[in-house]
Design a protein around this motif. Structure first.
Motif, PDB file in Angstrom:
ATOM      1  N   UNK A 153       0.839  -1.210   0.000  1.00 33.42           N
ATOM      2  CA  UNK A 153       0.000   0.000   0.000  1.00 33.42           C
ATOM      3  C   UNK A 153       0.870   1.254   0.000  1.00 33.42           C
ATOM      4  N   UNK A 154       1.937   1.233   0.798  1.00 34.04           N
ATOM      5  CA  UNK A 154       2.817   2.397   0.878  1.00 34.04           C
ATOM      6  C   UNK A 154       3.470   2.668  -0.474  1.00 34.04           C
ATOM      7  N   UNK A 155       3.937   1.615  -1.140  1.00 32.95           N
ATOM      8  CA  UNK A 155       4.542   1.780  -2.465  1.00 32.95           C
ATOM      9  C   UNK A 155       3.535   2.347  -3.458  1.00 32.95           C
ATOM     10  N   UNK A 156       2.282   1.890  -3.362  1.00 32.30           N
ATOM     11  CA  UNK A 156       1.228   2.379  -4.255  1.00 32.30           C
ATOM     12  C   UNK A 156       0.976   3.874  -4.025  1.00 32.30           C
ATOM     13  N   UNK A 157       0.950   4.283  -2.747  1.00 35.58           N
ATOM     14  CA  UNK A 157       0.764   5.694  -2.423  1.00 35.58           C
ATOM     15  C   UNK A 157       1.915   6.539  -2.964  1.00 35.58           C
ATOM     16  N   UNK A 158       3.142   6.043  -2.798  1.00 42.61           N
ATOM     17  CA  UNK A 158       4.304   6.787  -3.275  1.00 42.61           C
ATOM     18  C   UNK A 158       4.270   6.962  -4.791  1.00 42.61           C
ATOM     19  N   UNK A 159       3.843   5.923  -5.499  1.00 47.12           N
ATOM     20  CA  UNK A 159       3.719   6.021  -6.959  1.00 47.12           C
ATOM     21  C   UNK A 159       2.653   7.046  -7.346  1.00 47.12           C
ATOM     22  N   UNK A 160       1.521   7.050  -6.623  1.00 43.81           N
ATOM     23  CA  UNK A 160       0.446   7.982  -6.905  1.00 43.81           C
ATOM     24  C   UNK A 160       0.921   9.426  -6.678  1.00 43.81           C
ATOM     25  N   UNK A 161       1.598   9.654  -5.561  1.00 47.10           N
ATOM     26  CA  UNK A 161       2.094  10.989  -5.241  1.00 47.10           C
ATOM     27  C   UNK A 161       3.115  11.451  -6.279  1.00 47.10           C
ATOM     28  N   UNK A 162       4.075  10.573  -6.599  1.00 45.97           N
ATOM     29  CA  UNK A 162       5.119  10.927  -7.567  1.00 45.97           C
ATOM     30  C   UNK A 162       4.526  11.272  -8.921  1.00 45.97           C
ATOM     31  N   UNK A 163       3.582  10.464  -9.368  1.00 46.28           N
ATOM     32  CA  UNK A 163       2.950  10.715 -10.663  1.00 46.28           C
ATOM     33  C   UNK A 163       2.266  12.072 -10.685  1.00 46.28           C
ATOM     34  N   UNK A 164       1.570  12.397  -9.606  1.00 44.86           N
ATOM     35  CA  UNK A 164       0.872  13.677  -9.543  1.00 44.86           C
ATOM     36  C   UNK A 164       1.867  14.837  -9.581  1.00 44.86           C
ATOM     37  N   UNK A 165       2.880  14.785  -8.730  1.00 48.05           N
ATOM     38  CA  UNK A 165       3.822  15.903  -8.615  1.00 48.05           C
ATOM     39  C   UNK A 165       4.604  16.103  -9.913  1.00 48.05           C
ATOM     40  N   UNK A 166       5.032  15.009 -10.521  1.00 48.41           N
ATOM     41  CA  UNK A 166       5.885  15.107 -11.709  1.00 48.41           C
ATOM     42  C   UNK A 166       5.084  15.497 -12.956  1.00 48.41           C
ATOM     43  N   UNK A 167       3.872  14.982 -13.080  1.00 46.90           N
ATOM     44  CA  UNK A 167       3.144  15.080 -14.351  1.00 46.90           C
ATOM     45  C   UNK A 167       1.985  16.071 -14.391  1.00 46.90           C
ATOM     46  N   UNK A 168       1.561  16.589 -13.247  1.00 52.72           N
ATOM     47  CA  UNK A 168       0.399  17.486 -13.255  1.00 52.72           C
ATOM     48  C   UNK A 168       0.795  18.860 -13.793  1.00 52.72           C
ATOM     49  N   UNK A 169       0.286  19.194 -14.950  1.00 53.45           N
ATOM     50  CA  UNK A 169       0.649  20.451 -15.617  1.00 53.45           C
ATOM     51  C   UNK A 169       0.032  21.680 -14.951  1.00 53.45           C
ATOM     52  N   UNK A 170      -0.984  21.475 -14.107  1.00 54.12           N
ATOM     53  CA  UNK A 170      -1.643  22.613 -13.453  1.00 54.12           C
ATOM     54  C   UNK A 170      -1.030  22.960 -12.094  1.00 54.12           C
ATOM     55  N   UNK A 171      -0.086  22.147 -11.634  1.00 52.53           N
ATOM     56  CA  UNK A 171       0.522  22.369 -10.321  1.00 52.53           C
ATOM     57  C   UNK A 171       1.495  23.537 -10.390  1.00 52.53           C
ATOM     58  N   UNK A 172       1.174  24.604  -9.679  1.00 54.65           N
ATOM     59  CA  UNK A 172       1.993  25.813  -9.696  1.00 54.65           C
ATOM     60  C   UNK A 172       3.036  25.832  -8.584  1.00 54.65           C
TER      61      UNK A 172
END
Length: 195
Positions: free
Chosen positions: A87-106
């Protein structure tokens, strides 16, 4: 910046489910550092984000629409949580994907408990964020729990430690507490990031 409205928008397990129509700022930190309390303080609502004394309560990417013009994003905490390694690894992947790939994150606001000197887990996370070139600020939470001299000491330690891997990088350190201390400074910082 004045917040006139703030409402829950959606919870997501992956970036493709997240809203993509407005600019965003996101809040992250070790489990139980006070992310939900900070968002509640900023928007002036006690229960917009559900708070918990149990580490690892947030397991989804939670979007809150603010002033109908931006999103505050409450991300799961990193580090200790009573969940399995899978579960922890899954959360880390979800967080990383959001931070790295979200184009709207300022901007990413990394919350750290002011009562403690910088921990390796926080410094490692900050270094990783620096390496992928994401704009960030450090938010010291629970500043009402320690003296001004201790706050100043911990700020200096942070600056020194981060200078070891990012000597030229300029970043903000904002001191806050759930009683409203630091609110105006942080809101101004968010407004400038969105603008």
């Amino acid at each position: 910046m004045t917040i006139t409205s703030a409402e829950f928008s959606t919870s997501s397990t992956k970036l493709s489910q997240c809203p993509n129509n407005l600019p965003e700022v996101a809040f992250i930190g070790r489990s139980n550092v006070g992310k939900s309390s900070l968002i509640n303080m900023l928007v002036g609502k006690k229960n917009l984000c559900k708070t918990s004394s149990t580490p690892g309560k947030t397991k989804l990417i939670n979007h809150f629409i603010v002033n109908n013009e931006m999103y505050f994003v409450d991300l799961p905490g990193y580090g200790y949580a009573k969940i399995s390694k899978v579960e922890r690894d899954k959360l880390e992947m979800m967080i990383s994907s959001f931070i790295i790939n979200d184009k709207n994150l300022k901007k990413l606001y990394i919350l750290v408990d002011s009562r403690h000197e910088p921990m390796n887990i926080d410094l490692t996370f900050i270094e990783n964020v620096f390496d992928i070139n994401i704009d960030f600020a450090i938010v010291l939470t629970k500043c009402d729990k320690i003296s001004l001299s201790k706050q100043a000491k911990h700020v200096e330690i942070f600056k020194r430690k981060i200078a070891e891997f990012a000597p030229e990088h300029k970043f903000d350190i904002i001191k806050t507490s759930s009683n409203g201390f630091g609110k105006d400074e942080l809101l101004e910082n968010i407004f400038n990031a969105i603008k």
